[in-house]
Design a protein around this motif. Structure first.
Motif, PDB file in Angstrom:
ATOM      1  N   ALA A 118      18.904  45.867  52.716  1.00 12.86           N
ATOM      2  CA  ALA A 118      19.615  44.684  53.216  1.00 12.86           C
ATOM      3  C   ALA A 118      20.944  45.091  53.841  1.00 12.86           C
ATOM      4  N   PHE A 119      21.693  45.982  53.190  1.00 13.88           N
ATOM      5  CA  PHE A 119      22.964  46.445  53.748  1.00 13.88           C
ATOM      6  C   PHE A 119      22.736  47.217  55.060  1.00 13.88           C
ATOM      7  N   GLN A 120      21.697  48.028  55.083  1.00 14.40           N
ATOM      8  CA  GLN A 120      21.402  48.790  56.302  1.00 14.40           C
ATOM      9  C   GLN A 120      21.010  47.856  57.440  1.00 14.40           C
ATOM     10  N   PRO A 158      33.212  45.437  60.360  1.00 13.37           N
ATOM     11  CA  PRO A 158      33.574  46.169  59.139  1.00 13.37           C
ATOM     12  C   PRO A 158      32.912  45.628  57.880  1.00 13.37           C
ATOM     13  N   GLY A 159      32.488  44.368  57.895  1.00 12.52           N
ATOM     14  CA  GLY A 159      31.955  43.742  56.692  1.00 12.52           C
ATOM     15  C   GLY A 159      30.798  44.473  56.048  1.00 12.52           C
ATOM     16  N   PRO A 160      29.717  44.772  56.784  1.00 14.07           N
ATOM     17  CA  PRO A 160      28.592  45.448  56.152  1.00 14.07           C
ATOM     18  C   PRO A 160      28.970  46.774  55.495  1.00 14.07           C
ATOM     19  N   LYS A 161      29.792  47.558  56.147  1.00 11.24           N
ATOM     20  CA  LYS A 161      30.182  48.849  55.570  1.00 11.24           C
ATOM     21  C   LYS A 161      31.082  48.657  54.349  1.00 11.24           C
ATOM     22  N   GLU A 218      37.828  36.737  53.890  1.00  8.63           N
ATOM     23  CA  GLU A 218      38.712  37.540  54.739  1.00  8.63           C
ATOM     24  C   GLU A 218      37.934  38.468  55.655  1.00  8.63           C
ATOM     25  N   MET A 219      36.810  38.964  55.157  1.00  6.24           N
ATOM     26  CA  MET A 219      36.055  39.956  55.922  1.00  6.24           C
ATOM     27  C   MET A 219      34.956  39.342  56.789  1.00  6.24           C
ATOM     28  N   LEU A 220      34.335  38.282  56.307  1.00  6.15           N
ATOM     29  CA  LEU A 220      33.178  37.718  57.007  1.00  6.15           C
ATOM     30  C   LEU A 220      33.435  36.354  57.627  1.00  6.15           C
ATOM     31  N   GLY A 221      34.450  35.651  57.163  1.00 15.09           N
ATOM     32  CA  GLY A 221      34.686  34.296  57.664  1.00 15.09           C
ATOM     33  C   GLY A 221      34.268  33.258  56.638  1.00 15.09           C
ATOM     34  N   GLU A 222      34.762  32.041  56.817  1.00 13.18           N
ATOM     35  CA  GLU A 222      34.539  31.002  55.804  1.00 13.18           C
ATOM     36  C   GLU A 222      33.909  29.725  56.344  1.00 13.18           C
ATOM     37  N   PHE A 223      33.780  29.581  57.632  1.00 13.78           N
ATOM     38  CA  PHE A 223      33.372  28.285  58.170  1.00 13.78           C
ATOM     39  C   PHE A 223      32.162  28.391  59.095  1.00 13.78           C
ATOM     40  N   ASP A 224      31.326  29.384  58.892  1.00 17.94           N
ATOM     41  CA  ASP A 224      30.132  29.508  59.721  1.00 17.94           C
ATOM     42  C   ASP A 224      28.886  29.189  58.901  1.00 17.94           C
ATOM     43  N   ASN A 225      27.731  29.333  59.531  1.00 16.80           N
ATOM     44  CA  ASN A 225      26.475  29.002  58.869  1.00 16.80           C
ATOM     45  C   ASN A 225      26.232  29.876  57.651  1.00 16.80           C
ATOM     46  N   ALA A 226      26.513  31.171  57.760  1.00 15.18           N
ATOM     47  CA  ALA A 226      26.281  32.078  56.634  1.00 15.18           C
ATOM     48  C   ALA A 226      27.124  31.694  55.426  1.00 15.18           C
ATOM     49  N   ALA A 240      44.306  46.142  62.199  1.00 17.02           N
ATOM     50  CA  ALA A 240      43.191  45.401  61.613  1.00 17.02           C
ATOM     51  C   ALA A 240      43.654  44.690  60.341  1.00 17.02           C
ATOM     52  N   SER A 241      43.319  43.413  60.232  1.00 18.03           N
ATOM     53  CA  SER A 241      43.787  42.613  59.099  1.00 18.03           C
ATOM     54  C   SER A 241      43.191  43.060  57.771  1.00 18.03           C
ATOM     55  N   TRP A 242      42.081  43.774  57.820  1.00 20.90           N
ATOM     56  CA  TRP A 242      41.396  44.163  56.600  1.00 20.90           C
ATOM     57  C   TRP A 242      41.697  45.595  56.162  1.00 20.90           C
ATOM     58  N   ARG A 243      42.570  46.297  56.892  1.00 17.57           N
ATOM     59  CA  ARG A 243      42.890  47.679  56.525  1.00 17.57           C
ATOM     60  C   ARG A 243      43.436  47.758  55.093  1.00 17.57           C
TER      61      ARG A 243
END
Length: 214
Positions: free
Chosen positions: A141-143, A153-156, A74-82, A187-190
């Motif tokens: 890594a988070f920074q 919003p994902g990293p935070k 939901e926050m980062l996506g599901e269909f990319d390289n990562a 925002a969908s993640w609120r």
């Protein structure tokens, strides 16, 4: 039986050296001395009569999906390289091999060290590998993820999850509240962030540890 095998090997080696290697005279005597020295070492420290004991490999305890694995889509996506690298890492984490989870994400970063999602995943994987504690390498890594994608919003969000898991509740709350304060109203993640803040408040009220968000 061990001595018989050793003597047979010595004889075979000397025969091969003499017949095929054309080793004769002092050279053959030197080789024989070396083999006898090896036999003396075997006689001194070997234990041919000891029973063998099979030692099974350690059994890793399987663990359920982490909160990161359940919410990252939901926050980062599901269909990319990562997502491909993170999914593979999570399969190892579920089997209990947390080090392999870290190593896989690092492999992805060697191919693309500007992928903020992978840096978030690495931070989370390092926290899992440290049994839920925020280590300096995980924090870096988070920074790094936040520096690459300061408006995402994902990293935070996941940094806050890792801090809450390490019982750094004040820091986690500050990050999440700031995230909400700067988020668009639609925002969908609120709702996801609000739920985490509510869980944090409830745990404090009940004097409980925040549920692990590994």
């Amino acid at each position: 039986m061990g001595w018989l095998i050793l003597l047979a090997l010595v004889a075979l080696v000397l025969l091969a050296l003499w017949k095929f290697g054309r080793v004769t005279g002092p050279a053959l005597q030197f080789a024989a001395a070396g083999l006898l020295l090896a036999g003396a070492g075997y006689a001194w420290q070997g234990h041919p009569g000891a029973e063998g004991h099979y030692k099974p490999p350690p059994v890793r305890q399987k663990v359920p999906d982490t909160a990161f694995a359940e919410t990252r889509g939901e926050m980062l996506g599901e269909f990319d390289n990562a997502a491909t690298w993170l999914t593979l890492a999570e399969s190892y984490q579920r089997s209990g091999d947390t080090k392999a989870g870290v190593d896989i994400i690092r492999s992805g970063l060697r191919k693309d060290d500007r992928d903020a999602d992978l840096w978030v995943g690495l931070g989370n994987a390092l926290v899992i590998h440290a049994d839920g504690m925020m280590t300096p390498s995980a924090e870096l890594a988070f920074q790094r993820a936040q520096a690459i994608a300061p408006d995402h919003p994902g990293p935070k969000f996941f940094y806050g999850l890792a801090l809450a898991q390490g019982q750094k509740y004040d820091e986690a709350e500050a990050i999440w509240r700031n995230l909400l304060a700067t988020a668009p109203p639609d925002a969908s993640w609120r709702e996801m962030v609000e739920e985490r803040l509510a869980a944090l408040a409830q745990a404090r009220a009940m004097n409980l540890t925040v549920p692990q968000v590994r």
